[in-house]
Design an enzyme around this catalytic site. Sequence first.
Site, PDB file in Angstrom:
ATOM      1  N   HIS A 183       3.725   2.588  10.323  1.00  0.00           N
ATOM      2  CA  HIS A 183       4.630   2.330   9.182  1.00  0.00           C
ATOM      3  C   HIS A 183       5.896   2.549   9.686  1.00  0.00           C
ATOM      4  O   HIS A 183       6.154   3.600  10.297  1.00  0.00           O
ATOM      5  CB  HIS A 183       4.158   3.281   7.824  1.00  0.00           C
ATOM      6  CG  HIS A 183       4.871   2.713   6.510  1.00  0.00           C
ATOM      7  ND1 HIS A 183       6.042   3.336   6.419  1.00  0.00           N
ATOM      8  CD2 HIS A 183       4.534   2.078   5.656  1.00  0.00           C
ATOM      9  CE1 HIS A 183       6.372   2.878   5.164  1.00  0.00           C
ATOM     10  NE2 HIS A 183       5.536   2.064   4.806  1.00  0.00           N
ATOM     11  N   ASP A 186       0.477  10.863  10.378  1.00  0.00           N
ATOM     12  CA  ASP A 186       0.960  10.180   9.366  1.00  0.00           C
ATOM     13  C   ASP A 186      -0.445   9.882   8.499  1.00  0.00           C
ATOM     14  O   ASP A 186      -1.184   9.192   8.583  1.00  0.00           O
ATOM     15  CB  ASP A 186       1.573   8.640   9.643  1.00  0.00           C
ATOM     16  CG  ASP A 186       1.630   8.082   8.312  1.00  0.00           C
ATOM     17  OD1 ASP A 186       1.119   8.413   7.006  1.00  0.00           O
ATOM     18  OD2 ASP A 186       2.603   7.100   8.546  1.00  0.00           O
ATOM     19  N   GLN A 216      -2.447   7.257   4.330  1.00  0.00           N
ATOM     20  CA  GLN A 216      -3.460   6.530   3.959  1.00  0.00           C
ATOM     21  C   GLN A 216      -4.905   6.872   4.055  1.00  0.00           C
ATOM     22  O   GLN A 216      -6.007   6.356   3.909  1.00  0.00           O
ATOM     23  CB  GLN A 216      -3.283   5.043   4.582  1.00  0.00           C
ATOM     24  CG  GLN A 216      -2.095   4.130   4.410  1.00  0.00           C
ATOM     25  CD  GLN A 216      -2.098   3.629   2.905  1.00  0.00           C
ATOM     26  OE1 GLN A 216      -2.902   3.783   1.792  1.00  0.00           O
ATOM     27  NE2 GLN A 216      -0.854   3.064   2.454  1.00  0.00           N
ATOM     28  N   LYS A 243      -0.082   8.160  -3.695  1.00  0.00           N
ATOM     29  CA  LYS A 243      -1.224   7.460  -3.123  1.00  0.00           C
ATOM     30  C   LYS A 243      -2.496   8.019  -3.482  1.00  0.00           C
ATOM     31  O   LYS A 243      -3.590   7.461  -3.214  1.00  0.00           O
ATOM     32  CB  LYS A 243      -0.946   7.096  -1.737  1.00  0.00           C
ATOM     33  CG  LYS A 243       0.378   6.379  -1.135  1.00  0.00           C
ATOM     34  CD  LYS A 243       0.244   5.845   0.089  1.00  0.00           C
ATOM     35  CE  LYS A 243       1.475   5.324   0.726  1.00  0.00           C
ATOM     36  NZ  LYS A 243       1.983   4.010   0.083  1.00  0.00           N
ATOM     37  N   CYS A 246       5.951  -2.890   5.560  1.00  0.00           N
ATOM     38  CA  CYS A 246       6.724  -1.968   6.191  1.00  0.00           C
ATOM     39  C   CYS A 246       6.218  -1.769   7.550  1.00  0.00           C
ATOM     40  O   CYS A 246       6.067  -0.413   8.196  1.00  0.00           O
ATOM     41  CB  CYS A 246       6.907  -0.446   5.445  1.00  0.00           C
ATOM     42  SG  CYS A 246       7.650  -0.724   3.805  1.00  0.00           S
TER      43      CYS A 246
HETATM   44  N1  7TS Z   1       2.808   5.694   6.208  1.00  0.00           N
HETATM   45  C1  7TS Z   1       2.012   4.814   5.550  1.00  0.00           C
HETATM   46  C2  7TS Z   1       0.784   4.623   6.765  1.00  0.00           C
HETATM   47  C3  7TS Z   1       2.059   4.158   4.596  1.00  0.00           C
HETATM   48  O1  7TS Z   1       1.299   3.370   4.099  1.00  0.00           O
HETATM   49  C4  7TS Z   1       3.000   4.542   3.698  1.00  0.00           C
HETATM   50  C5  7TS Z   1       3.437   3.777   2.531  1.00  0.00           C
HETATM   51  C6  7TS Z   1       4.237   5.544   4.246  1.00  0.00           C
HETATM   52  C7  7TS Z   1       3.967   6.158   5.583  1.00  0.00           C
HETATM   53  C8  7TS Z   1       5.333   5.957   3.545  1.00  0.00           C
HETATM   54  O2  7TS Z   1       4.788   6.496   2.287  1.00  0.00           O
HETATM   55  P1  7TS Z   1       6.041   6.862   1.223  1.00  0.00           P
HETATM   56  O3  7TS Z   1       5.123   7.483   0.085  1.00  0.00           O
HETATM   57  O4  7TS Z   1       6.935   8.003   1.975  1.00  0.00           O
HETATM   58  O5  7TS Z   1       6.736   5.651   0.851  1.00  0.00           O
HETATM   59  N2  7TS Z   1       2.884   2.528   2.357  1.00  0.00           N
HETATM   60  C9  7TS Z   1       3.011   1.414   1.675  1.00  0.00           C
HETATM   61  C10 7TS Z   1       2.165   0.459   1.831  1.00  0.00           C
HETATM   62  O6  7TS Z   1       1.387   0.068   2.451  1.00  0.00           O
HETATM   63  N3  7TS Z   1       2.912  -0.353   0.630  1.00  0.00           N
HETATM   64  O7  7TS Z   1       3.819   0.363   0.015  1.00  0.00           O
HETATM   65  C11 7TS Z   1       3.894   1.505   0.544  1.00  0.00           C
END
Ligand code: 7TS
Length: 406
Positions: free
Chosen positions: A121, A198, A201, A224, A361
């Site tokens: 990401h 990371d 997910q 999430k 992303c």
């Molecule tokens: N890493 C992964 C694997 C992600 O899927 C996401 C967000 C992030 C980092 C960033 O997370 P945040 O909470 O700091 O924004 N992924 C997604 C997605 O797949 N669709 O919208 C956000």
Amino acid sequence: MDVKELRKLFPILDQEVNGKPLVYLDSAATSQKPLPVIEAVNNYYREYNSNVHRGVHTLGTKATDAYEGAREKVRRFIGAKSTEEIIFTRGTTTAINLVAASYGRANLREGDEIVITYMEHHSNIIPWQQVAKQTGATLKYIPLQEDGTIRLEDVENTVTPNTKIVAVVHVSNVLGTINPVKQIAEIAHRNGAVIVVDGAQSTPHMKINVQELDCDFFAFSGHKMCGPTGIGVLYGKKALLEKMEPIEFGGEMIDFVGLYESTWKELPWKFEGGTPIIAGAIGLGAAIDFLEEVGLDQIAKHEHKLAQYALEQMSQIEGITIYGPKERAGLVTFNLDDVHPHDVATVLDAEGIAVRAGHHCAQPLMKWLNVTATARASFYLYNTEEEIDKLVLALKKTKEYFSHVF
Ligand code: 7TS
């Protein structure tokens, strides 16, 4: 796991969108929130809203206990040794940026390598690009196999004694690939590097034990995993965090402030400058209670079944391309012939079905897949096979519709 009963705890799911019952298949972007989480945040604001760590009055003590209690819940949830290793952040993005800006800047110099993968990401790419520029370190990529998995052999070939940081996603938000983090950690450590995982997910969907994975840093987001937005966690091994400098300075994180010099509080508070995300942490604590009550193993099993069912059903649609391996987490990323994924998502929305379309992303991964965008259906504990049937039916309709238009 009784999904029908569980769904009653998610009031948002019980509604019509565009005249159709909502089918929410976008939990990888953000999950829906169950009543116990909504109520925990609500109760904090209604009954004991106060700032934390300031001592004397009763509401303040109650808020502090709830905030620090949430930290203990997180510690237990991911199997960390101590609450000193649990830092509340705004989310995964902020957590990784903290590691890059603090650990990265202090430990990287010219000739050093940072190793990541093509399936990261943006939040696990750009912080490393930035710190590479600032320190003269080089960014290297572990290649992917045709099916979107990583071979340990390729990790062995990419990580060298010059590698100082290996940063990998645990579960890809596009491919659903589940990476062998424990084995990658072993290779990183053998070469003298630290590993940053990371877990955005993975944490919502499977039991995590940071000690068993032997990762040095682990980042995830509350929103999430049934928690509120604006709260996330950075786990770090105590020995590493102790040596790291804060990157945000101000109230809350200090011990002594003089005119020209100051000292910091101990772990974890030295990394939590300013009034913390109190309601968010309390909400995350309630989300953890909820997920543990349902059972992470149950959730993983349910999602595995949904993903396999979706793969089976969706692959029968003529002209569909599905990305990623067969053995995967609970999401399916796809394209439908020449129909733009935004059009797919728009037609699905008219049917009450929420999916995400775009580059997710992950632009380097889109380039690797040789596409500019895809559509993605992602599942969570509240989704059902009937909802996947609705998706498949709507996709067939979409295809039909566009074959008449063009
Ligand atoms: N890493 C992964 C694997 C992600 O899927 C996401 C967000 C992030 C980092 C960033 O997370 P945040 O909470 O700091 O924004 N992924 C997604 C997605 O797949 N669709 O919208 C956000």
